[in-house]
Scaffold this motif. Structure first.
Motif, PDB file in Angstrom:
ATOM      1  N   VAL A  95      12.364 -20.663 -48.287  1.00 26.66           N
ATOM      2  CA  VAL A  95      12.361 -19.493 -49.160  1.00 26.66           C
ATOM      3  C   VAL A  95      11.808 -18.280 -48.402  1.00 26.66           C
ATOM      4  O   VAL A  95      12.344 -17.177 -48.490  1.00 26.66           O
ATOM      5  N   ALA A  96      10.769 -18.515 -47.616  1.00 24.69           N
ATOM      6  CA  ALA A  96      10.192 -17.419 -46.831  1.00 24.69           C
ATOM      7  C   ALA A  96      11.216 -16.889 -45.833  1.00 24.69           C
ATOM      8  O   ALA A  96      11.342 -15.677 -45.618  1.00 24.69           O
ATOM      9  N   LEU A  97      11.973 -17.798 -45.248  1.00 25.62           N
ATOM     10  CA  LEU A  97      13.008 -17.387 -44.301  1.00 25.62           C
ATOM     11  C   LEU A  97      14.075 -16.553 -45.011  1.00 25.62           C
ATOM     12  O   LEU A  97      14.526 -15.517 -44.504  1.00 25.62           O
ATOM     13  N   ALA A  98      14.472 -17.001 -46.185  1.00 19.74           N
ATOM     14  CA  ALA A  98      15.471 -16.255 -46.954  1.00 19.74           C
ATOM     15  C   ALA A  98      14.943 -14.866 -47.303  1.00 19.74           C
ATOM     16  O   ALA A  98      15.661 -13.858 -47.202  1.00 19.74           O
ATOM     17  N   LYS A  99      13.688 -14.830 -47.680  1.00 20.87           N
ATOM     18  CA  LYS A  99      13.092 -13.553 -48.078  1.00 20.87           C
ATOM     19  C   LYS A  99      13.035 -12.583 -46.897  1.00 20.87           C
ATOM     20  O   LYS A  99      13.307 -11.381 -47.044  1.00 20.87           O
ATOM     21  N   ALA A 100      12.690 -13.108 -45.736  1.00 21.24           N
ATOM     22  CA  ALA A 100      12.643 -12.257 -44.541  1.00 21.24           C
ATOM     23  C   ALA A 100      14.040 -11.754 -44.189  1.00 21.24           C
ATOM     24  O   ALA A 100      14.233 -10.592 -43.806  1.00 21.24           O
ATOM     25  N   THR A 101      15.022 -12.638 -44.343  1.00 24.49           N
ATOM     26  CA  THR A 101      16.410 -12.239 -44.055  1.00 24.49           C
ATOM     27  C   THR A 101      16.840 -11.116 -44.988  1.00 24.49           C
ATOM     28  O   THR A 101      17.476 -10.142 -44.573  1.00 24.49           O
ATOM     29  N   LYS A 102      16.482 -11.274 -46.242  1.00 20.18           N
ATOM     30  CA  LYS A 102      16.823 -10.244 -47.225  1.00 20.18           C
ATOM     31  C   LYS A 102      16.252  -8.893 -46.803  1.00 20.18           C
ATOM     32  O   LYS A 102      16.932  -7.868 -46.862  1.00 20.18           O
ATOM     33  N   ALA A 103      15.011  -8.910 -46.351  1.00 21.86           N
ATOM     34  CA  ALA A 103      14.361  -7.647 -45.967  1.00 21.86           C
ATOM     35  C   ALA A 103      15.086  -6.989 -44.799  1.00 21.86           C
ATOM     36  O   ALA A 103      15.299  -5.773 -44.787  1.00 21.86           O
ATOM     37  N   VAL A 104      15.489  -7.794 -43.831  1.00 11.06           N
ATOM     38  CA  VAL A 104      16.155  -7.224 -42.660  1.00 11.06           C
ATOM     39  C   VAL A 104      17.546  -6.716 -43.019  1.00 11.06           C
ATOM     40  O   VAL A 104      17.973  -5.641 -42.577  1.00 11.06           O
ATOM     41  N   LEU A 105      18.254  -7.482 -43.850  1.00  7.28           N
ATOM     42  CA  LEU A 105      19.569  -7.025 -44.316  1.00  7.28           C
ATOM     43  C   LEU A 105      19.431  -5.670 -45.020  1.00  7.28           C
ATOM     44  O   LEU A 105      20.177  -4.735 -44.775  1.00  7.28           O
ATOM     45  N   LYS A 106      18.469  -5.623 -45.877  1.00  5.92           N
ATOM     46  CA  LYS A 106      18.240  -4.402 -46.651  1.00  5.92           C
ATOM     47  C   LYS A 106      17.915  -3.224 -45.717  1.00  5.92           C
ATOM     48  O   LYS A 106      18.452  -2.127 -45.876  1.00  5.92           O
TER      49      LYS A 106
END
Length: 542
Positions: free
Chosen positions: A517-528
């Motif tokens: 989940v933390a990995l997904a959250k970090a990915t979301k931030a970078v995409l954004k």
RNA sequence: GCGCCCGUAGCUCAAUUGGAUAGAGCAACAGCCUUCUAAGCUGUAGGUUAGUGGUUCGAUUCCACUCGGGCGUACCA
């Protein structure tokens, strides 16, 4: 990752002084079997040291004080590359860095304290913005964003001229259309502005003033009204793409503030301007260009070169460290004169970066659409935004190197809008948002306590992509290339989709699930963040 | 004629600025959902990087020439 290697090399350079003689770079190899980062330093040195590259590589490698917790393996490969393989434990730590400052991740302070000016669009208000202006507008705004991300204080500027012949013709075009409304017989010249918008402006004047304007000159209210109405439209078109200029610089003010005269005087006092055939010429041959050019016509009116030079002088005087001009390729002959003029006046023309984008060829179902503002044969930027939406327009113009002669097929753009790569990125973002909502219901959290559990291939691939973001932003800003961000984000999204296909969260042991989940959250931030640079929305759901 | 830009898979384009076996997306073909977004994933096929020389450990990238396309080549902007 790179920072770590730089520090190792710096340390090693104390003993191996030749490392100071070359510029050390690290590249991500194409093949994973070549490691996470690779150095070609040893291959740059054989001539200087008169030794074999592989031997030099060995010497460099043994001088590096490598922490086995960070790097698990090194090798000398091929003609002399030094390859570094990082530990999964180290790679996973990027998540903590991202999550500690989600919105700021990717920003650097490398150019903090510097001021930049990005001048773009700069279309005279003679008609609506076309698709061609769209490329200029989107690219310019994105360059401005990129510069902000690396620390610059950026002003977005629009330079225009409401004084010249072009605008006189515009005013007269409106006047003639107005007279038509009064049932006057008028000859409407073929080289006047033919567009419907001219008639609308005339109609508005008629509604407001009736017949009172029938003996007014073109240069008065007709021109003024045309300018203000068209400018309003231009600004609105740009706003639809989230483009807002801070400064609108009118060429007129150069005359009002006497800048034109001052510039001529400077040239004359340096012996670089002379009179011939009733005109004033700039001695460009002396400045290294092909031929001398006229800066003041025999009519007494300056050519564009003179105000352009005077205008750039104001930019220098306004204290910018970097000045970017964005032009279409039709202007590519003009800027060498301007830069030469600036150099002659003692300004550092290296601070001016002229970025020339090639034309967009508009196709409709395989057929080329020829465009001309005067003939009113064009597709407006507004029409394009209506058809495909602002996100697609921004992404599309950003995704290609500006040196490409880009084709834009309207038919395909409409038909394939679902398959546009921008949706691929937005989908990845929306998908993650949905995951984060889902895990809340399941009573799970994003946790960085057990990141070392992220060892699956798809997880590691995604983590490595996150590592690259900051470098991509910096490189894109320094090379003035927005398309790199697009390529990067497409790779990031692909890495995420792969991860999510193979690595489930529900039904997985809790510690691993929370790390994922933390990995997904970090990915979301970078995409954004990447989409934010491009000026594209990152929707929470699709 | 001269100057700038471009030529890479059937199409649209990348290629870490000179790096190792040139990669993506469309389009084509073959697969993958009774649980977390299938706008997704996996696989197959597709190339003499327009051409010819040169520079060097190494070239899609740099140089020269040729061919083809775009934009310029004003006392228009």
């Amino acid at each position: 990752m790179k920072e770590y290697l730089y520090s190792l090399y710096k340390q090693a350079a104390k003993n191996l002084s030749y490392l100071n003689d070359i510029s050390i770079t690290f590249d991500v190899p194409k093949l994973e079997s070549h490691g996470d980062l690779s150095s070609n330093a040893a291959m740059l040195l054989p001539k200087m040291l008169k030794r074999k590259p592989v031997e030099i590589a060995g010497e460099i490698l043994s001088a590096l004080q490598i922490d086995p917790d960070v790097i698990e393996k090194t090798e000398i490969a091929g003609p002399g590359f030094i390859n570094f393989f990082f530990t999964k434990k180290f790679i996973a730590k990027i998540i903590m860095e991202v999550l500690s400052d989600e919105k700021g991740f990717g920003k650097t302070q490398k150019y903090a304290g510097k001021k930049a000016n990005v001048e773009f669009v700069s279309a005279n208000p003679t008609g609506p913005l076309t698709v061609g202006h769209g490329r200029n507008a989107v690219f310019g705004d994105t360059i401005a964003n990129l510069l902000e991300w690396v620390g610059y204080d950026v002003d977005r500027e629009y330079y225009f001229n409401n004084a010249g012949r072009q605008m006189r013709v515009l005013g007269d075009s409106v006047r003639l259309r107005y007279l038509e409304l009064l049932d006057q017989k008028v000859e409407f010249p073929a080289d006047y502005y033919q567009g419907e918008y001219i008639k609308e402006i005339a109609r508005n004047l008629f509604d407001e003033f009736g017949e009172k304007l029938f003996d007014q000159p073109a240069e008065g209210i007709f021109k003024q009204r045309a300018e203000s109405e068209i400018f309003k439209d231009i600004k609105r078109s740009l706003e639809r793409l989230s483009i807002i200029h801070k400064i609108f610089y009118n060429e007129n003010s150069l005359y009002e503030e006497n800048k034109i005269k001052e510039t001529i005087e400077s040239f004359k006092s340096k012996g670089l301007a002379y009179d011939k055939d009733g005109a004033t010429w700039l001695r460009l041959t002396e400045l290294g260009n092909e031929q001398d050019k006229v800066i003041v016509k025999s009519t007494g009116e300056p050519t564009y070169r003179l105000p352009d030079i005077a205008y750039h002088v104001t930019k220098f005087n306004r204290g910018y460290d970097l000045m970017i001009d964005i032009f279409g390729s039709d202007h590519n002959a003009t800027y060498p004169d301007v830069l030469a003029g600036l150099r002659a006046l003692g300004y550092d023309s290296e601070k001016v970066k002229v970025l020339i984008h090639q034309f967009v060829t508009i196709m409709d179902g395989g057929e080329v659409v020829k465009m001309s503002t005067r003939k009113a044969n064009y597709i407006t930027l507004d029409q394009l935004v209506d058809e495909v939406g602002a996100d697609v327009v921004r992404y599309f113009f950003n995704m290609r190197n500006i040196t490409t002669h880009m084709n834009f097929d309207l038919y395909l753009a409409k038909k394939q809008s679902d398959e546009n790569p921008v949706f691929y990125l937005q989908y990845a973002h929306a998908r993650i948002c949905s995951i984060l909502k889902m895990i809340e219901k399941e009573n799970l959290n994003a946790s960085v306590e057990n990141l070392s559990l992220l060892t699956a291939n798809e997880e590691v691939q995604l983590l490595k992509k996150l590592h690259q973001f900051k470098d991509e932003v910096l490189l894109s800003a320094e090379t003035f290339e927005t398309h790199r961000i697009c390529s990067y984000l497409e790779e990031l999204a692909a890495a995420f989709h792969k991860f999510y296909t193979f690595c489930r969260i529900l039904g997985t042991e809790r510690k691993l699930a929370e790390a994922r989940v933390a990995l997904a959250k970090a990915t979301k931030a970078v995409l954004k963040n990447g989409l934010t640079i491009l000026g594209v929305n990152a929707p929470e759901r699709m």
